[in-house]
Design a protein around this motif. Structure first.
Motif, PDB file in Angstrom:
ATOM      1  N   ALA A  55       0.811  -1.217   0.000  1.00 52.05           N
ATOM      2  CA  ALA A  55       0.000   0.000   0.000  1.00 52.05           C
ATOM      3  C   ALA A  55       0.845   1.269   0.000  1.00 52.05           C
ATOM      4  CB  ALA A  55      -0.933  -0.004   1.207  1.00 52.05           C
ATOM      5  N   SER A  56       1.988   1.254   0.676  1.00 55.22           N
ATOM      6  CA  SER A  56       2.802   2.467   0.773  1.00 55.22           C
ATOM      7  C   SER A  56       3.359   2.901  -0.585  1.00 55.22           C
ATOM      8  CB  SER A  56       3.949   2.257   1.761  1.00 55.22           C
ATOM      9  OG  SER A  56       4.814   1.223   1.322  1.00 55.22           O
ATOM     10  N   LEU A  57       3.378   2.006  -1.543  1.00 51.84           N
ATOM     11  CA  LEU A  57       3.832   2.364  -2.885  1.00 51.84           C
ATOM     12  C   LEU A  57       2.847   3.293  -3.585  1.00 51.84           C
ATOM     13  CD1 LEU A  57       5.002  -1.139  -4.206  1.00 51.84           C
ATOM     14  CD2 LEU A  57       6.447   0.706  -3.297  1.00 51.84           C
ATOM     15  N   TYR A  58       1.568   3.218  -3.169  1.00 49.50           N
ATOM     16  CA  TYR A  58       0.527   3.852  -3.957  1.00 49.50           C
ATOM     17  C   TYR A  58      -0.298   4.901  -3.217  1.00 49.50           C
ATOM     18  CZ  TYR A  58       1.570  -0.015  -7.061  1.00 49.50           C
ATOM     19  OH  TYR A  58       2.221  -0.896  -7.888  1.00 49.50           O
ATOM     20  N   PHE A  59      -0.268   4.881  -1.872  1.00 49.61           N
ATOM     21  CA  PHE A  59      -1.178   5.750  -1.124  1.00 49.61           C
ATOM     22  C   PHE A  59      -0.443   6.533  -0.040  1.00 49.61           C
ATOM     23  CE2 PHE A  59      -3.510   1.868  -2.341  1.00 49.61           C
ATOM     24  CZ  PHE A  59      -4.309   2.439  -3.316  1.00 49.61           C
ATOM     25  N   GLU A  60      -0.921   7.742   0.203  1.00 50.58           N
ATOM     26  CA  GLU A  60      -0.435   8.570   1.302  1.00 50.58           C
ATOM     27  C   GLU A  60      -1.269   8.225   2.536  1.00 50.58           C
ATOM     28  OE1 GLU A  60      -1.028  12.454  -0.231  1.00 50.58           O
ATOM     29  OE2 GLU A  60       0.617  12.315  -1.690  1.00 50.58           O
ATOM     30  N   ASN A  61      -0.651   7.495   3.434  1.00 48.87           N
ATOM     31  CA  ASN A  61      -1.375   6.971   4.600  1.00 48.87           C
ATOM     32  C   ASN A  61      -0.446   7.050   5.816  1.00 48.87           C
ATOM     33  OD1 ASN A  61      -3.009   5.589   6.404  1.00 48.87           O
ATOM     34  ND2 ASN A  61      -2.901   3.622   5.329  1.00 48.87           N
ATOM     35  N   PRO A  62      -0.145   8.280   6.269  1.00 52.30           N
ATOM     36  CA  PRO A  62       0.851   8.434   7.335  1.00 52.30           C
ATOM     37  C   PRO A  62       0.479   7.752   8.640  1.00 52.30           C
ATOM     38  CG  PRO A  62      -0.309  10.499   6.938  1.00 52.30           C
ATOM     39  CD  PRO A  62      -0.675   9.576   5.819  1.00 52.30           C
ATOM     40  N   LYS A  63      -0.799   7.572   8.897  1.00 53.27           N
ATOM     41  CA  LYS A  63      -1.224   6.899  10.133  1.00 53.27           C
ATOM     42  C   LYS A  63      -1.283   5.381   9.963  1.00 53.27           C
ATOM     43  CE  LYS A  63      -3.915  10.794  11.910  1.00 53.27           C
ATOM     44  NZ  LYS A  63      -5.262  11.243  12.384  1.00 53.27           N
ATOM     45  N   ARG A  64      -0.942   4.900   8.776  1.00 52.76           N
ATOM     46  CA  ARG A  64      -0.950   3.459   8.479  1.00 52.76           C
ATOM     47  C   ARG A  64      -2.304   2.828   8.812  1.00 52.76           C
ATOM     48  NH1 ARG A  64       4.102   1.191   7.589  1.00 52.76           N
ATOM     49  NH2 ARG A  64       5.862   2.605   7.897  1.00 52.76           N
ATOM     50  N   LEU A  65      -3.348   3.517   8.438  1.00 53.54           N
ATOM     51  CA  LEU A  65      -4.695   3.012   8.702  1.00 53.54           C
ATOM     52  C   LEU A  65      -4.977   1.787   7.853  1.00 53.54           C
ATOM     53  CD1 LEU A  65      -6.702   6.363   8.670  1.00 53.54           C
ATOM     54  CD2 LEU A  65      -6.032   5.035  10.687  1.00 53.54           C
ATOM     55  N   PRO A  66      -5.623   0.786   8.421  1.00 53.89           N
ATOM     56  CA  PRO A  66      -6.095  -0.322   7.594  1.00 53.89           C
ATOM     57  C   PRO A  66      -7.303   0.143   6.789  1.00 53.89           C
ATOM     58  CG  PRO A  66      -6.870  -0.600   9.837  1.00 53.89           C
ATOM     59  CD  PRO A  66      -5.975   0.619   9.845  1.00 53.89           C
ATOM     60  N   SER A  67      -7.514  -0.488   5.677  1.00 53.05           N
ATOM     61  CA  SER A  67      -8.711  -0.182   4.886  1.00 53.05           C
ATOM     62  C   SER A  67      -9.187  -1.462   4.204  1.00 53.05           C
ATOM     63  CB  SER A  67      -8.419   0.905   3.856  1.00 53.05           C
ATOM     64  OG  SER A  67      -9.591   1.267   3.152  1.00 53.05           O
ATOM     65  N   PRO A  68      -9.478  -2.503   4.990  1.00 49.96           N
ATOM     66  CA  PRO A  68      -9.809  -3.801   4.393  1.00 49.96           C
ATOM     67  C   PRO A  68     -11.169  -3.830   3.716  1.00 49.96           C
ATOM     68  CG  PRO A  68     -10.108  -3.885   6.765  1.00 49.96           C
ATOM     69  CD  PRO A  68      -9.482  -2.556   6.459  1.00 49.96           C
ATOM     70  N   TYR A  69     -12.022  -2.840   4.008  1.00 50.81           N
ATOM     71  CA  TYR A  69     -13.390  -2.879   3.501  1.00 50.81           C
ATOM     72  C   TYR A  69     -13.683  -1.744   2.527  1.00 50.81           C
ATOM     73  CZ  TYR A  69     -13.522  -5.956   7.511  1.00 50.81           C
ATOM     74  OH  TYR A  69     -13.239  -6.953   8.420  1.00 50.81           O
ATOM     75  N   MET A  70     -12.633  -1.102   1.991  1.00 49.01           N
ATOM     76  CA  MET A  70     -12.788  -0.081   0.968  1.00 49.01           C
ATOM     77  C   MET A  70     -13.661   1.084   1.456  1.00 49.01           C
ATOM     78  SD  MET A  70     -14.020  -0.516  -3.007  1.00 49.01           S
ATOM     79  CE  MET A  70     -13.075  -1.987  -3.377  1.00 49.01           C
ATOM     80  N   MET A  71     -13.395   1.531   2.685  1.00 47.78           N
ATOM     81  CA  MET A  71     -14.217   2.585   3.282  1.00 47.78           C
ATOM     82  C   MET A  71     -13.449   3.882   3.562  1.00 47.78           C
ATOM     83  SD  MET A  71     -17.171   1.092   3.414  1.00 47.78           S
ATOM     84  CE  MET A  71     -18.183   2.075   4.520  1.00 47.78           C
ATOM     85  N   ASN A  72     -12.134   3.879   3.329  1.00 45.25           N
ATOM     86  CA  ASN A  72     -11.320   5.061   3.605  1.00 45.25           C
ATOM     87  C   ASN A  72     -10.744   5.614   2.303  1.00 45.25           C
ATOM     88  OD1 ASN A  72     -11.560   4.840   6.471  1.00 45.25           O
ATOM     89  ND2 ASN A  72     -10.047   3.198   6.419  1.00 45.25           N
ATOM     90  N   THR A  73     -10.546   6.931   2.270  1.00 40.96           N
ATOM     91  CA  THR A  73      -9.978   7.584   1.098  1.00 40.96           C
ATOM     92  C   THR A  73      -8.590   8.117   1.435  1.00 40.96           C
ATOM     93  OG1 THR A  73     -12.159   8.227   0.270  1.00 40.96           O
ATOM     94  CG2 THR A  73     -10.285   9.451  -0.561  1.00 40.96           C
ATOM     95  N   PHE A  74      -7.645   7.922   0.497  1.00 42.95           N
ATOM     96  CA  PHE A  74      -6.276   8.370   0.699  1.00 42.95           C
ATOM     97  C   PHE A  74      -5.805   9.132  -0.531  1.00 42.95           C
ATOM     98  CE2 PHE A  74      -6.608   4.191   2.878  1.00 42.95           C
ATOM     99  CZ  PHE A  74      -6.441   4.618   4.184  1.00 42.95           C
ATOM    100  N   GLY A  75      -4.819  10.005  -0.325  1.00 40.56           N
ATOM    101  CA  GLY A  75      -4.140  10.598  -1.462  1.00 40.56           C
ATOM    102  C   GLY A  75      -3.317   9.546  -2.190  1.00 40.56           C
ATOM    103  N   SER A  76      -3.113   9.755  -3.460  1.00 40.03           N
ATOM    104  CA  SER A  76      -2.320   8.806  -4.242  1.00 40.03           C
ATOM    105  C   SER A  76      -0.872   9.273  -4.327  1.00 40.03           C
ATOM    106  CB  SER A  76      -2.905   8.651  -5.651  1.00 40.03           C
ATOM    107  OG  SER A  76      -2.984   9.910  -6.311  1.00 40.03           O
ATOM    108  N   SER A  77       0.032   8.337  -4.485  1.00 46.63           N
ATOM    109  CA  SER A  77       1.461   8.646  -4.539  1.00 46.63           C
ATOM    110  C   SER A  77       1.867   8.994  -5.968  1.00 46.63           C
ATOM    111  CB  SER A  77       2.267   7.441  -4.058  1.00 46.63           C
ATOM    112  OG  SER A  77       2.299   6.439  -5.066  1.00 46.63           O
ATOM    113  N   GLU A  78       3.154   9.235  -6.159  1.00 45.08           N
ATOM    114  CA  GLU A  78       3.666   9.560  -7.486  1.00 45.08           C
ATOM    115  C   GLU A  78       3.572   8.371  -8.442  1.00 45.08           C
ATOM    116  OE1 GLU A  78       7.559  11.179  -7.087  1.00 45.08           O
ATOM    117  OE2 GLU A  78       6.852  13.036  -6.137  1.00 45.08           O
ATOM    118  N   ARG A  79       3.269   7.195  -7.907  1.00 43.15           N
ATOM    119  CA  ARG A  79       3.091   6.025  -8.771  1.00 43.15           C
ATOM    120  C   ARG A  79       1.634   5.865  -9.209  1.00 43.15           C
ATOM    121  NH1 ARG A  79       6.791   0.963  -6.811  1.00 43.15           N
ATOM    122  NH2 ARG A  79       5.675   0.056  -8.582  1.00 43.15           N
TER     123      ARG A  79
END
Length: 218
Positions: free
Chosen positions: A104-128
């Protein structure tokens, strides 16, 4: 009280149910690959769109791989193709990515390392983000991913792992397996009906891989 480790709480699809439903279809090729997940990943890596109805149905607001349509999101045109094939959604309605949590760290900005197993959270996308642009919201470059936990869904995880090994990319587009405005498929008969009445060419149905007989179709 322990939290749920997954939400795959619904009905599974047995071979007998799948074969009975497929008996209603003509002009399809049915096979049972030795490694179905690898074969699925190979189709996805070659640019094919694959519906997947396999394993226990997911409970909740999102399709989480067992009643999903999967595609390689590197091609932004895949959104138009899926909409033409089956969805008929408004052009601005985004699709979502699925990534194994370890990637996940390759693709999303998630500084709090939140889980998102159920597709319910939104994150910024990385340069990839170019690797999964079809599953990124064009307005603000965010995404609402399913971050697949280890052991949450072994067969679905295997598809992602094989796809990553084949492409060196680790995100797939995941959208619900249904016709626009209709419920997500549940039974094998539901899946076969949607497959027959859409432009989909490939479907995983329980342990089987089903393809329509069309020119230049794998």
């Amino acid at each position: 009280t322990q939290p749920l480790s997954h939400c795959y709480l619904g009905n599974d699809l047995a071979r007998e149910e799948c074969q009975a439903a497929l008996a209603l279809l003509d002009q399809v090729v049915e096979e049972e690959p030795e490694d179905l997940e690898l074969r699925t990943a190979q189709l996805l890596a070659s640019g094919k769109i694959v519906a997947r109805a396999a394993g226990p149905m997911e409970f909740g607001a999102r399709a989480l791989g067992n009643r999903s349509i999967l595609a390689d999101p590197i091609n932004q045109d895949v959104v138009r193709i899926i909409n033409r094939m089956i969805k008929n959604r408004d052009f601005w309605m985004p699709f979502a990515p699925v990534v194994r949590r370890e990637k996940a760290s390759l693709y999303f900005e998630n500084p709090k390392r939140l889980p998102s197993p159920y597709m319910m959270n939104t994150f910024g996308s990385s340069e990839r983000r170019d690797e999964f642009m079809a599953a990124v919201h064009n307005a603000d470059l965010t995404a609402r991913p399913q971050l697949l936990q280890p052991g949450q869904n072994d067969r679905y995880e295997a598809v992602l792992k094989h796809f990553g090994d084949l492409t060196n990319r680790h995100a797939l587009l995941n959208t619900s397996f249904n016709l626009h405005g209709e419920p997500i498929v549940c039974t094998a008969e539901d899946a076969v009906s949607v497959f027959a009445n859409s432009g989909l060419d490939h479907m995983v149905l329980g342990p089987l891989l089903v393809s329509k007989r069309r020119e230049n179709t794998c």
